[in-house]
Design a protein around this motif. Structure first.
Motif, PDB file in Angstrom:
ATOM      1  N   ASP A   1       4.157   5.264  33.076  1.00  0.00           N
ATOM      2  CA  ASP A   1       3.145   5.002  32.059  1.00  0.00           C
ATOM      3  C   ASP A   1       3.449   3.718  31.295  1.00  0.00           C
ATOM      4  O   ASP A   1       2.539   3.076  30.741  1.00  0.00           O
ATOM      5  N   GLN A   2       4.722   3.318  31.247  1.00  0.00           N
ATOM      6  CA  GLN A   2       5.095   2.068  30.594  1.00  0.00           C
ATOM      7  C   GLN A   2       4.715   0.852  31.416  1.00  0.00           C
ATOM      8  O   GLN A   2       4.570  -0.246  30.891  1.00  0.00           O
ATOM      9  N   ARG A   3       4.569   1.062  32.730  1.00  0.00           N
ATOM     10  CA  ARG A   3       4.259  -0.043  33.643  1.00  0.00           C
ATOM     11  C   ARG A   3       2.794  -0.083  34.031  1.00  0.00           C
ATOM     12  O   ARG A   3       2.185  -1.155  34.071  1.00  0.00           O
ATOM     13  N   LEU A   4       2.204   1.083  34.333  1.00  0.00           N
ATOM     14  CA  LEU A   4       0.809   1.132  34.786  1.00  0.00           C
ATOM     15  C   LEU A   4      -0.122   1.164  33.586  1.00  0.00           C
ATOM     16  O   LEU A   4      -0.639   2.204  33.181  1.00  0.00           O
ATOM     17  N   THR A   5      -0.330   0.005  33.002  1.00  0.00           N
ATOM     18  CA  THR A   5      -1.119  -0.110  31.778  1.00  0.00           C
ATOM     19  C   THR A   5      -2.476  -0.771  32.001  1.00  0.00           C
ATOM     20  O   THR A   5      -3.284  -0.848  31.069  1.00  0.00           O
ATOM     21  N   GLY A   6      -2.715  -1.277  33.202  1.00  0.00           N
ATOM     22  CA  GLY A   6      -3.909  -2.079  33.449  1.00  0.00           C
ATOM     23  C   GLY A   6      -3.654  -3.552  33.241  1.00  0.00           C
ATOM     24  O   GLY A   6      -4.546  -4.375  33.484  1.00  0.00           O
ATOM     25  N   LEU A   7      -2.458  -3.899  32.791  1.00  0.00           N
ATOM     26  CA  LEU A   7      -2.051  -5.301  32.613  1.00  0.00           C
ATOM     27  C   LEU A   7      -0.948  -5.626  33.611  1.00  0.00           C
ATOM     28  O   LEU A   7      -0.410  -4.744  34.281  1.00  0.00           O
ATOM     29  N   HIS A   8      -0.607  -6.904  33.699  1.00  0.00           N
ATOM     30  CA  HIS A   8       0.511  -7.354  34.539  1.00  0.00           C
ATOM     31  C   HIS A   8       0.390  -6.859  35.982  1.00  0.00           C
ATOM     32  O   HIS A   8       1.312  -6.290  36.552  1.00  0.00           O
ATOM     33  N   GLU A   9      -0.798  -7.066  36.540  1.00  0.00           N
ATOM     34  CA  GLU A   9      -1.047  -6.769  37.954  1.00  0.00           C
ATOM     35  C   GLU A   9      -0.943  -5.279  38.264  1.00  0.00           C
ATOM     36  O   GLU A   9      -0.418  -4.886  39.314  1.00  0.00           O
ATOM     37  N   THR A  10      -1.440  -4.428  37.356  1.00  0.00           N
ATOM     38  CA  THR A  10      -1.443  -2.986  37.589  1.00  0.00           C
ATOM     39  C   THR A  10      -2.800  -2.394  37.217  1.00  0.00           C
ATOM     40  O   THR A  10      -3.552  -2.969  36.430  1.00  0.00           O
ATOM     41  N   GLN A  11      -3.084  -1.248  37.783  1.00  0.00           N
ATOM     42  CA  GLN A  11      -4.203  -0.418  37.344  1.00  0.00           C
ATOM     43  C   GLN A  11      -3.667   0.585  36.323  1.00  0.00           C
ATOM     44  O   GLN A  11      -2.477   0.928  36.338  1.00  0.00           O
ATOM     45  N   SER A  12      -4.512   1.040  35.418  1.00  0.00           N
ATOM     46  CA  SER A  12      -4.093   2.032  34.434  1.00  0.00           C
ATOM     47  C   SER A  12      -3.669   3.315  35.131  1.00  0.00           C
ATOM     48  O   SER A  12      -4.234   3.694  36.164  1.00  0.00           O
ATOM     49  N   ILE A  13      -2.706   3.991  34.560  1.00  0.00           N
ATOM     50  CA  ILE A  13      -2.112   5.165  35.194  1.00  0.00           C
ATOM     51  C   ILE A  13      -3.108   6.301  35.370  1.00  0.00           C
ATOM     52  O   ILE A  13      -2.977   7.118  36.289  1.00  0.00           O
ATOM     53  N   ASP A  14      -4.133   6.382  34.535  1.00  0.00           N
ATOM     54  CA  ASP A  14      -5.098   7.474  34.600  1.00  0.00           C
ATOM     55  C   ASP A  14      -6.351   7.109  35.387  1.00  0.00           C
ATOM     56  O   ASP A  14      -7.348   7.828  35.353  1.00  0.00           O
ATOM     57  N   MET A  15      -6.314   5.993  36.107  1.00  0.00           N
ATOM     58  CA  MET A  15      -7.470   5.552  36.873  1.00  0.00           C
ATOM     59  C   MET A  15      -7.062   5.297  38.321  1.00  0.00           C
ATOM     60  O   MET A  15      -5.885   5.125  38.631  1.00  0.00           O
TER      61      MET A  15
END
Length: 336
Positions: A268-282
């Motif tokens: 959850d600290q990494r998958l935020t929708g920023l920094h080349e990630t999608q949000s953890i709940d999506m």
């Protein structure tokens, strides 16, 4: 007969992230031994959070061996942890995972090199220049004086051990690097990652450096570390098709929570929708989209939706046994 050094490796019982443990056996053989030649061994499970002190014996069962280029007659022995009655220890994820030699896996292992509690190259107080020039960077100001020596030596050690690498590179954040391992079958691919991690940790001992596997060790506007899982089944390589792909993506979306549960702690600290990630709940997929849950390379739709896919959600300290097995479980729900 010659004496061989056997470095047995296993995963301990610590949570949420298991650690690599090792102990050395010396044994004589007429020639380089096979896996079947290697004996089971024991260890004190009360010292690794795998047993109580009153009944502490655990068993090491060799499951894969690797030549150790740093030792004369050296062999690295990957082991599963077993109970004395011969059943798999509860911490032994490898024993129960799905394995399919026709499913190919490529893991992109990111990590930070750490010195005195901070990423290598960070000033003692504060931060270096913002990320931008570090990715695949060249020059002292971008990669420092010893990092490239370490990653190059690590590559050679892995190749000598028979661990197939597809590439290495400096990553987006200062002090962050990546190596890419490819293998056929989930057990082989995961074994290779764990042994590659061991070789890197042991190498860094010589430089008085640590390897930080945490997926978001530097808070704020800095990239976290992933272990992107590239996968390709025989059906994806040889048949494919847009209809099958869309059903597969629907299955991955359906089992989003199950994937996140085994894709590594603190995600959850990494998958935020920023920094080349999608949000953890999506969940999303996209062609060449590094912000998607699953990235589809340009070559995939151009080749009649055949080839490989990249799940970008697994993180750098995830267990590759569990990650690969979860991918296979989801694929198995889609009829071909």
């Amino acid at each position: 007969m010659a004496k061989y050094r056997l470095d047995y490796l296993w995963l301990d019982g610590y949570t949420p992230t298991q650690n690599i443990r090792t102990k050395c056996m010396l044994k004589e053989f007429d020639e380089f031994p096979t896996l079947e030649d290697l004996p089971e061994w024991g260890f004190d499970g009360s010292s690794t959070q795998q047993a109580d002190g009153g009944d502490s014996d655990c068993v090491l069962k060799p499951v894969a061996l690797y030549p150790d280029g740093t030792r004369h007659n050296g062999i690295i022995v990957m082991c599963e942890v077993m109970l004395p009655d011969g059943t798999a220890h509860p911490t032994n994820a490898r024993a129960s995972i799905i394995d399919d030699p026709d499913t190919w896996f490529g893991f992109e292992q990111e990590y930070f090199l750490y010195e005195d509690g901070a990423p290598l190259g960070f000033p003692k107080d504060g931060y270096p220049a913002p990320q931008g020039p570090y990715y695949c960077g060249v020059g002292y100001k971008n990669v420092g004086s010893i990092a490239r020596q370490i990653v190059d030596e690590h590559l050679e050690l892995c190749l000598e051990a028979g661990i197939n690498h597809e590439g290495i590179n400096a990553e987006v954040a200062k002090g962050q690097w990546e190596f890419q391992v490819f293998a056929k079958g989930s057990k082989k691919a995961a074994d290779d990652i764990w042994v590659a991690r061991f070789l890197l940790l042991r190498l860094c001992e010589q430089f008085a450096l640590d390897v930080e596997w945490h997926c978001k060790p530097v808070k704020g506007d800095w990239n976290g570390s992933g272990m992107h899982c590239n996968f390709s089944t025989k059906h994806l390589r040889e048949v494919g098709g847009k209809e099958y792909f869309e059903k597969l993506m629907a299955a991955f979306e359906k089992y989003t929570e199950e994937h996140i549960a085994v894709y590594g702690p603190y995600n959850d600290q990494r998958l935020t929708g920023l920094h080349e990630t999608q949000s953890i709940d999506m969940f999303s997929w996209g062609i060449a989209d590094r912000g998607a849950s699953i990235r589809v390379p340009h070559s995939f739709p151009k080749n009649d939706w055949k080839g490989y896919l990249e799940d970008r959600r697994p993180n750098s300290e995830g267990d590759p046994y569990k990650i690969a097995s979860r991918v296979l479980q989801t694929i198995a729900t889609v009829p071909v």
